[in-house]
Scaffold this motif. Sequence first.
Motif, PDB file in Angstrom:
ATOM      1  N   SER A 184       0.857  -1.185   0.000  1.00 25.65           N
ATOM      2  CA  SER A 184       0.000   0.000   0.000  1.00 25.65           C
ATOM      3  C   SER A 184       0.891   1.232   0.000  1.00 25.65           C
ATOM      4  N   ALA A 185       0.312   2.380  -0.311  1.00 25.90           N
ATOM      5  CA  ALA A 185       1.106   3.599  -0.454  1.00 25.90           C
ATOM      6  C   ALA A 185       0.616   4.679   0.489  1.00 25.90           C
ATOM      7  N   GLY A 186       1.562   5.265   1.226  1.00 22.22           N
ATOM      8  CA  GLY A 186       1.299   6.456   2.023  1.00 22.22           C
ATOM      9  C   GLY A 186       2.094   7.612   1.439  1.00 22.22           C
ATOM     10  N   THR A 187       3.411   7.515   1.547  1.00 17.13           N
ATOM     11  CA  THR A 187       4.271   8.463   0.834  1.00 17.13           C
ATOM     12  C   THR A 187       4.493   8.012  -0.605  1.00 17.13           C
ATOM     13  N   GLY A 188       4.497   6.697  -0.820  1.00 17.10           N
ATOM     14  CA  GLY A 188       4.897   6.140  -2.110  1.00 17.10           C
ATOM     15  C   GLY A 188       6.339   5.669  -2.094  1.00 17.10           C
ATOM     16  N   GLY A 189       7.038   5.885  -0.980  1.00 14.61           N
ATOM     17  CA  GLY A 189       8.448   5.523  -0.913  1.00 14.61           C
ATOM     18  C   GLY A 189       8.693   4.027  -0.998  1.00 14.61           C
ATOM     19  N   THR A 190       7.855   3.220  -0.342  1.00 17.68           N
ATOM     20  CA  THR A 190       8.044   1.770  -0.359  1.00 17.68           C
ATOM     21  C   THR A 190       7.810   1.210  -1.753  1.00 17.68           C
ATOM     22  N   SER A 191       6.739   1.638  -2.412  1.00 18.78           N
ATOM     23  CA  SER A 191       6.482   1.145  -3.765  1.00 18.78           C
ATOM     24  C   SER A 191       7.570   1.593  -4.727  1.00 18.78           C
ATOM     25  N   ALA A 192       8.094   2.804  -4.548  1.00 19.19           N
ATOM     26  CA  ALA A 192       9.177   3.277  -5.414  1.00 19.19           C
ATOM     27  C   ALA A 192      10.423   2.436  -5.223  1.00 19.19           C
ATOM     28  N   ALA A 211       2.176  -4.701  -7.342  1.00 15.77           N
ATOM     29  CA  ALA A 211       0.807  -4.200  -7.246  1.00 15.77           C
ATOM     30  C   ALA A 211       0.704  -3.281  -6.033  1.00 15.77           C
ATOM     31  N   VAL A 212       0.059  -2.147  -6.207  1.00 14.42           N
ATOM     32  CA  VAL A 212      -0.174  -1.213  -5.109  1.00 14.42           C
ATOM     33  C   VAL A 212      -1.669  -1.148  -4.841  1.00 14.42           C
ATOM     34  N   VAL A 213      -2.039  -1.359  -3.580  1.00 14.93           N
ATOM     35  CA  VAL A 213      -3.448  -1.287  -3.185  1.00 14.93           C
ATOM     36  C   VAL A 213      -3.729   0.089  -2.599  1.00 14.93           C
ATOM     37  N   ASP A 214      -4.894   0.628  -2.919  1.00 15.63           N
ATOM     38  CA  ASP A 214      -5.238   1.988  -2.516  1.00 15.63           C
ATOM     39  C   ASP A 214      -6.589   1.969  -1.807  1.00 15.63           C
ATOM     40  N   PRO A 215      -6.713   2.619  -0.648  1.00 18.30           N
ATOM     41  CA  PRO A 215      -7.993   2.650   0.061  1.00 18.30           C
ATOM     42  C   PRO A 215      -8.920   3.709  -0.508  1.00 18.30           C
ATOM     43  N   THR A 286      -2.345  -3.347   6.744  1.00 13.33           N
ATOM     44  CA  THR A 286      -2.076  -4.757   6.494  1.00 13.33           C
ATOM     45  C   THR A 286      -3.335  -5.453   6.002  1.00 13.33           C
ATOM     46  N   GLY A 287      -4.495  -5.060   6.519  1.00 14.01           N
ATOM     47  CA  GLY A 287      -5.743  -5.592   5.998  1.00 14.01           C
ATOM     48  C   GLY A 287      -5.943  -5.239   4.533  1.00 14.01           C
ATOM     49  N   THR A 288      -5.618  -4.002   4.174  1.00 12.09           N
ATOM     50  CA  THR A 288      -5.702  -3.576   2.776  1.00 12.09           C
ATOM     51  C   THR A 288      -4.783  -4.422   1.905  1.00 12.09           C
ATOM     52  N   ASN A 289      -3.562  -4.634   2.381  1.00  9.57           N
ATOM     53  CA  ASN A 289      -2.602  -5.465   1.649  1.00  9.57           C
ATOM     54  C   ASN A 289      -3.133  -6.879   1.438  1.00  9.57           C
ATOM     55  N   LEU A 290      -3.731  -7.453   2.487  1.00 14.71           N
ATOM     56  CA  LEU A 290      -4.214  -8.833   2.391  1.00 14.71           C
ATOM     57  C   LEU A 290      -5.313  -8.965   1.356  1.00 14.71           C
ATOM     58  N   VAL A 291      -6.228  -8.008   1.294  1.00 16.40           N
ATOM     59  CA  VAL A 291      -7.308  -8.079   0.307  1.00 16.40           C
ATOM     60  C   VAL A 291      -6.731  -8.092  -1.108  1.00 16.40           C
ATOM     61  N   GLY A 292      -5.774  -7.195  -1.382  1.00 19.61           N
ATOM     62  CA  GLY A 292      -5.156  -7.178  -2.701  1.00 19.61           C
ATOM     63  C   GLY A 292      -4.422  -8.459  -3.015  1.00 19.61           C
ATOM     64  N   ALA A 293      -3.713  -8.999  -2.024  1.00 23.52           N
ATOM     65  CA  ALA A 293      -2.975 -10.251  -2.234  1.00 23.52           C
ATOM     66  C   ALA A 293      -3.920 -11.396  -2.546  1.00 23.52           C
ATOM     67  N   LEU A 294      -5.035 -11.483  -1.814  1.00 23.28           N
ATOM     68  CA  LEU A 294      -6.003 -12.557  -2.066  1.00 23.28           C
ATOM     69  C   LEU A 294      -6.611 -12.454  -3.459  1.00 23.28           C
TER      70      LEU A 294
END
Length: 356
Positions: A184-192, A211-215, A286-294
Amino acid sequence: MPSWTRRSIEILAAEAARSADTHLIRLDLPAFPGIPLYLKDESAHPTGSLKHRLARSLFLYAICNGWLHEDQPVIEASSGSTAISEAYFARLLGLPFIAAMPRRTSCDKIAQIEHFGGRSHLIDGTDVYGAAEQLARESDGFYMDQFTFAERATDWRGNNNIAESIFRQMEREFDPVPRWIVVSAGTGGTSATIGRYIRYGAARSDGTQLAVVDPENSVFMDYFNSGDASLRLDCGSRIEGIGRPRVEPSFIRGVIDRMIRVPDNSSMAALRVLERLMGRRCGGSTGTNLVGALQLMCELRASGEKGPVVTLICDGGERYRKTYYNDDWLASEGFDVAGEQARLEQVIQSGRWLDA
């Protein structure tokens, strides 16, 4: 080099040496043969979240650029987790720390900031940036500005960043190359960092996609699809730490292969599912991440493909006892967690994606 600068770099290097790498937890779900789910547990850091890595990098970046000086207050705009980690590092260096944060930030996060000697400046609305800039001016402090510098403060080519760590830990697995890494992205630093590393290390990451999940209440996915960097929202995400009402400078759309919108209700329900699977509580992102992963695991199964899917445990659930794990709070926010949890459990049991 000034003696304070030299000593500060030594302190940060020693702290990094004391911090062991975080665990990569494997979950084998029977309905997904050949598609194991891995969760990188970033809650194991000394400050309890993925943002520990970022905070260390931001301090090193500011010090080595000659921007941050002895006794200078450090100011940050945050939704909580980065502020906790920066308060920790500011205390290590003997610096005052103030975080500008939304008023709805969980009280447990505020308490942790104070535990590490920091102070919280709570505001109404979403303009934490302007509040942080004003605090820096008034205190003659340094505005760390994670939303601008997250993608450049971290060495994306390696140096034990999160991407290098994932691939190194996967090396001894039977199927070592992830099909998808989901963040997931807050700053975008991890996905970058991860997206760049996948391209840079193509020899061992060939076939891996990001893949980046967005709320809800976030512009990142709309920006990914449209390229319109002027997008703005008047309200912020209810999933603390991720989603933004504006396009942040650190969000690099070109390194992302796919984005998935995840309803907040699904994120909340996924926390209950993950608690059953792992016997522990995790934070909302982490819940957001899990939904995208599933969802991606279901797509792999439907097409007859196999391979690992990797995502992140961004922080622990103890910070959200009065919100995401509080039934009264969920009801007041309009979440039907029970119904959505049942749907996600059915997805896990059947291996088929069912629309919400």
